[in-house]
Design a protein around this motif. Structure first.
Motif, PDB file in Angstrom:
ATOM      1  N   GLY A   1       0.806  -1.142  -0.049  1.00 40.23           N
ATOM      2  CA  GLY A   1      -0.023   0.102   0.018  1.00 40.23           C
ATOM      3  C   GLY A   1       0.911   1.395   0.019  1.00 40.23           C
ATOM      4  N   GLU A   2       2.112   1.132   0.032  1.00 40.72           N
ATOM      5  CA  GLU A   2       2.953   2.203   0.169  1.00 40.72           C
ATOM      6  C   GLU A   2       3.531   2.760  -1.218  1.00 40.72           C
ATOM      7  OE1 GLU A   2       7.309   3.824   1.812  1.00 40.72           O
ATOM      8  OE2 GLU A   2       6.532   2.037   2.371  1.00 40.72           O
ATOM      9  N   VAL A   3       3.467   3.814  -1.923  1.00 41.24           N
ATOM     10  CA  VAL A   3       3.811   4.420  -3.136  1.00 41.24           C
ATOM     11  C   VAL A   3       5.424   4.428  -3.008  1.00 41.24           C
ATOM     12  CG1 VAL A   3       3.866   5.948  -5.016  1.00 41.24           C
ATOM     13  CG2 VAL A   3       1.588   5.430  -3.831  1.00 41.24           C
ATOM     14  N   LEU A   4       6.099   3.779  -3.971  1.00 40.55           N
ATOM     15  CA  LEU A   4       7.703   3.656  -3.744  1.00 40.55           C
ATOM     16  C   LEU A   4       8.120   4.418  -4.720  1.00 40.55           C
ATOM     17  CD1 LEU A   4       8.211   0.019  -3.274  1.00 40.55           C
ATOM     18  CD2 LEU A   4       8.077   1.715  -1.299  1.00 40.55           C
ATOM     19  N   GLY A   5       7.334   4.677  -6.065  1.00 31.74           N
ATOM     20  CA  GLY A   5       7.980   5.245  -7.243  1.00 31.74           C
ATOM     21  C   GLY A   5       6.737   5.501  -8.150  1.00 31.74           C
ATOM     22  N   SER A   6       7.227   6.179  -9.320  1.00 33.01           N
ATOM     23  CA  SER A   6       6.183   6.381 -10.171  1.00 33.01           C
ATOM     24  C   SER A   6       6.889   6.866 -11.585  1.00 33.01           C
ATOM     25  CB  SER A   6       5.411   7.728  -9.810  1.00 33.01           C
ATOM     26  OG  SER A   6       4.416   7.920 -10.686  1.00 33.01           O
ATOM     27  N   ALA A   7       6.086   6.405 -12.613  1.00 33.46           N
ATOM     28  CA  ALA A   7       6.644   6.646 -14.042  1.00 33.46           C
ATOM     29  C   ALA A   7       5.372   7.307 -14.761  1.00 33.46           C
ATOM     30  CB  ALA A   7       7.219   5.274 -14.727  1.00 33.46           C
ATOM     31  N   THR A   8       5.949   8.327 -15.708  1.00 30.48           N
ATOM     32  CA  THR A   8       4.740   8.772 -16.823  1.00 30.48           C
ATOM     33  C   THR A   8       5.375   8.239 -18.189  1.00 30.48           C
ATOM     34  OG1 THR A   8       6.257  10.758 -17.401  1.00 30.48           O
ATOM     35  CG2 THR A   8       4.811  10.855 -15.308  1.00 30.48           C
ATOM     36  N   MET A   9       4.478   8.213 -19.103  1.00 25.19           N
ATOM     37  CA  MET A   9       4.792   7.670 -20.482  1.00 25.19           C
ATOM     38  C   MET A   9       3.662   8.008 -21.156  1.00 25.19           C
ATOM     39  SD  MET A   9       3.826   3.878 -19.049  1.00 25.19           S
ATOM     40  CE  MET A   9       4.133   4.335 -17.735  1.00 25.19           C
ATOM     41  N   GLY A  10       4.290   8.163 -22.706  1.00 23.55           N
ATOM     42  CA  GLY A  10       3.406   8.329 -23.766  1.00 23.55           C
ATOM     43  C   GLY A  10       4.389   8.754 -24.736  1.00 23.55           C
TER      44      GLY A  10
ATOM     45  N   SER B   1       4.911  10.394 -33.203  1.00 21.16           N
ATOM     46  CA  SER B   1       3.962   9.480 -32.138  1.00 21.16           C
ATOM     47  C   SER B   1       4.339   7.824 -32.229  1.00 21.16           C
ATOM     48  CB  SER B   1       2.600   9.929 -32.374  1.00 21.16           C
ATOM     49  OG  SER B   1       2.254   9.371 -33.468  1.00 21.16           O
ATOM     50  N   HIS B   2       5.081   7.457 -33.043  1.00 20.17           N
ATOM     51  CA  HIS B   2       5.331   6.268 -33.086  1.00 20.17           C
ATOM     52  C   HIS B   2       6.441   5.765 -32.055  1.00 20.17           C
ATOM     53  CE1 HIS B   2       7.990   7.886 -36.025  1.00 20.17           C
ATOM     54  NE2 HIS B   2       8.714   6.898 -35.808  1.00 20.17           N
ATOM     55  N   VAL B   3       7.101   6.669 -31.433  1.00 20.25           N
ATOM     56  CA  VAL B   3       8.446   6.423 -30.452  1.00 20.25           C
ATOM     57  C   VAL B   3       7.667   6.958 -29.089  1.00 20.25           C
ATOM     58  CG1 VAL B   3      10.597   7.350 -29.696  1.00 20.25           C
ATOM     59  CG2 VAL B   3       9.998   6.757 -32.296  1.00 20.25           C
ATOM     60  N   ALA B   4       7.858   5.900 -28.014  1.00 19.30           N
ATOM     61  CA  ALA B   4       7.392   6.484 -26.882  1.00 19.30           C
ATOM     62  C   ALA B   4       8.569   7.081 -26.003  1.00 19.30           C
ATOM     63  CB  ALA B   4       7.032   5.203 -26.025  1.00 19.30           C
TER      64      ALA B   4
ATOM     65  N   ALA C   1       4.811   0.083 -23.933  1.00 20.09           N
ATOM     66  CA  ALA C   1       5.004   0.515 -25.154  1.00 20.09           C
ATOM     67  C   ALA C   1       4.902  -0.310 -26.372  1.00 20.09           C
ATOM     68  CB  ALA C   1       6.472   1.202 -25.121  1.00 20.09           C
ATOM     69  N   ALA C   2       5.473  -1.368 -25.983  1.00 16.94           N
ATOM     70  CA  ALA C   2       5.466  -2.545 -27.034  1.00 16.94           C
ATOM     71  C   ALA C   2       3.942  -2.925 -27.398  1.00 16.94           C
ATOM     72  CB  ALA C   2       6.256  -3.960 -26.693  1.00 16.94           C
ATOM     73  N   GLU C   3       3.265  -3.087 -26.173  1.00 19.09           N
ATOM     74  CA  GLU C   3       1.687  -3.465 -26.552  1.00 19.09           C
ATOM     75  C   GLU C   3       1.014  -2.420 -27.101  1.00 19.09           C
ATOM     76  OE1 GLU C   3      -1.812  -4.361 -23.224  1.00 19.09           O
ATOM     77  OE2 GLU C   3      -0.051  -5.526 -23.156  1.00 19.09           O
ATOM     78  N   ALA C   4       1.292  -1.343 -26.865  1.00 16.62           N
ATOM     79  CA  ALA C   4       0.737   0.004 -27.320  1.00 16.62           C
ATOM     80  C   ALA C   4       0.779   0.137 -28.729  1.00 16.62           C
ATOM     81  CB  ALA C   4       1.023   1.193 -26.524  1.00 16.62           C
TER      82      ALA C   4
ATOM     83  N   HIS D   1      22.404  12.738 -21.796  1.00 14.85           N
ATOM     84  CA  HIS D   1      22.289  11.825 -22.887  1.00 14.85           C
ATOM     85  C   HIS D   1      20.933  11.636 -23.561  1.00 14.85           C
ATOM     86  CE1 HIS D   1      26.169  10.147 -21.723  1.00 14.85           C
ATOM     87  NE2 HIS D   1      25.539   9.562 -20.730  1.00 14.85           N
ATOM     88  N   VAL D   2      20.925  11.263 -24.817  1.00 14.88           N
ATOM     89  CA  VAL D   2      19.581  10.803 -25.596  1.00 14.88           C
ATOM     90  C   VAL D   2      20.012   9.284 -25.587  1.00 14.88           C
ATOM     91  CG1 VAL D   2      18.383  11.077 -27.541  1.00 14.88           C
ATOM     92  CG2 VAL D   2      19.333  12.856 -26.763  1.00 14.88           C
ATOM     93  N   MET D   3      18.863   8.578 -25.005  1.00 14.52           N
ATOM     94  CA  MET D   3      18.941   7.134 -24.840  1.00 14.52           C
ATOM     95  C   MET D   3      17.879   6.535 -25.558  1.00 14.52           C
ATOM     96  SD  MET D   3      20.529   6.443 -21.174  1.00 14.52           S
ATOM     97  CE  MET D   3      21.292   4.909 -21.691  1.00 14.52           C
ATOM     98  N   HIS D   4      18.116   5.523 -26.617  1.00 13.36           N
ATOM     99  CA  HIS D   4      17.157   4.972 -27.213  1.00 13.36           C
ATOM    100  C   HIS D   4      17.053   3.335 -27.297  1.00 13.36           C
ATOM    101  CE1 HIS D   4      15.991   3.464 -31.548  1.00 13.36           C
ATOM    102  NE2 HIS D   4      15.106   4.636 -31.454  1.00 13.36           N
ATOM    103  N   ARG D   5      15.800   2.810 -27.491  1.00  8.86           N
ATOM    104  CA  ARG D   5      15.834   1.190 -27.665  1.00  8.86           C
ATOM    105  C   ARG D   5      14.701   1.040 -28.482  1.00  8.86           C
ATOM    106  NH1 ARG D   5      13.544  -3.291 -23.746  1.00  8.86           N
ATOM    107  NH2 ARG D   5      13.716  -4.762 -25.431  1.00  8.86           N
ATOM    108  N   TYR D   6      14.918  -0.057 -29.584  1.00 11.57           N
ATOM    109  CA  TYR D   6      13.937  -0.435 -30.441  1.00 11.57           C
ATOM    110  C   TYR D   6      13.156  -1.450 -29.584  1.00 11.57           C
ATOM    111  CZ  TYR D   6      15.858   1.574 -34.588  1.00 11.57           C
ATOM    112  OH  TYR D   6      16.204   2.569 -35.631  1.00 11.57           O
ATOM    113  N   LEU D   7      11.893  -1.595 -30.132  1.00 14.65           N
ATOM    114  CA  LEU D   7      10.856  -2.496 -29.319  1.00 14.65           C
ATOM    115  C   LEU D   7      10.695  -3.775 -30.083  1.00 14.65           C
ATOM    116  CD1 LEU D   7       8.262  -0.047 -27.923  1.00 14.65           C
ATOM    117  CD2 LEU D   7      10.151  -1.512 -26.323  1.00 14.65           C
ATOM    118  N   HIS D   8      10.790  -3.630 -31.535  1.00 16.04           N
ATOM    119  CA  HIS D   8      10.544  -4.997 -32.377  1.00 16.04           C
ATOM    120  C   HIS D   8      11.544  -5.208 -33.357  1.00 16.04           C
ATOM    121  CE1 HIS D   8       6.204  -3.962 -31.519  1.00 16.04           C
ATOM    122  NE2 HIS D   8       6.449  -2.897 -31.764  1.00 16.04           N
TER     123      HIS D   8
END
Length: 160
Positions: free
Chosen positions: A56-65, A73-76, A103-106, A153-160
């Motif tokens: 029940g304790e919030v340890l962290g958070s992430a935002t995404m889109g 808009s094809h890159v998250a 991101a992969a599922e979306a 840094h600009v960091m990148h990772r392909y999903l497919h």
């Protein structure tokens, strides 16, 4: 570790670590001294926001889109914050893995982080371990409280 969509009632649990991280001046370019409402609009106003919790304790958070609208808009993209007491417990990794799966599922083709502070070695190591590469560094783009002007840094990772 359960990760679920954030709800407005989570903000009081997120605000203390959000404020501490911003005030620390080492990893986020948000301006110091934000009011709760200003900080909430910056963080909770994103496309999708999740929290990692334990007992029940919030340890962290992430935002995404999407990283950019329209033809970009094809890159998250995503941002992450973990409370000080929860660091070293795998919260960041769990949130990172969640973002990659989401991101992969979306249907995104890749994930790009636009501004990873080069002296944030824990984050750089984590993202590399999850398959990201540094595709470039903007020199002296971040004013670290401890190190002065350092690169982003600009960091990148392909999903497919």
């Amino acid at each position: 570790m359960p990760i679920r969509p954030a709800v407005p009632a989570d903000w009081p649990a997120i605000l203390p670590f959000f404020s501490a991280i911003v005030e620390d001046g080492e990893t986020y370019a948000y301006p110091p001294g934000l009011s709760s409402a200003e900080a909430e609009a910056l963080w909770m106003g994103q496309h999708r926001v999740v929290v990692a919790e334990e007992g029940g304790e919030v340890l962290g958070s992430a935002t995404m889109g999407p990283n950019r609208p329209g033809r970009g808009s094809h890159v998250a993209t995503a941002s992450f914050m973990v409370g000080g007491a929860a660091r070293g417990r795998g919260v960041g990794r769990a949130l990172g893995e969640h973002v990659l799966a989401w991101a992969a599922e979306a249907g995104y083709r890749a994930v790009q982080f636009n501004a990873v502070v080069e002296t944030n070695t824990a984050a750089v190591h984590l993202w590399r371990s999850l398959g990201f590469t540094v595709i470039g560094t903007v020199p002296e783009a971040f004013d670290s409280r401890t190190h002065g002007l350092v690169g982003l840094h600009v960091m990148h990772r392909y999903l497919h």
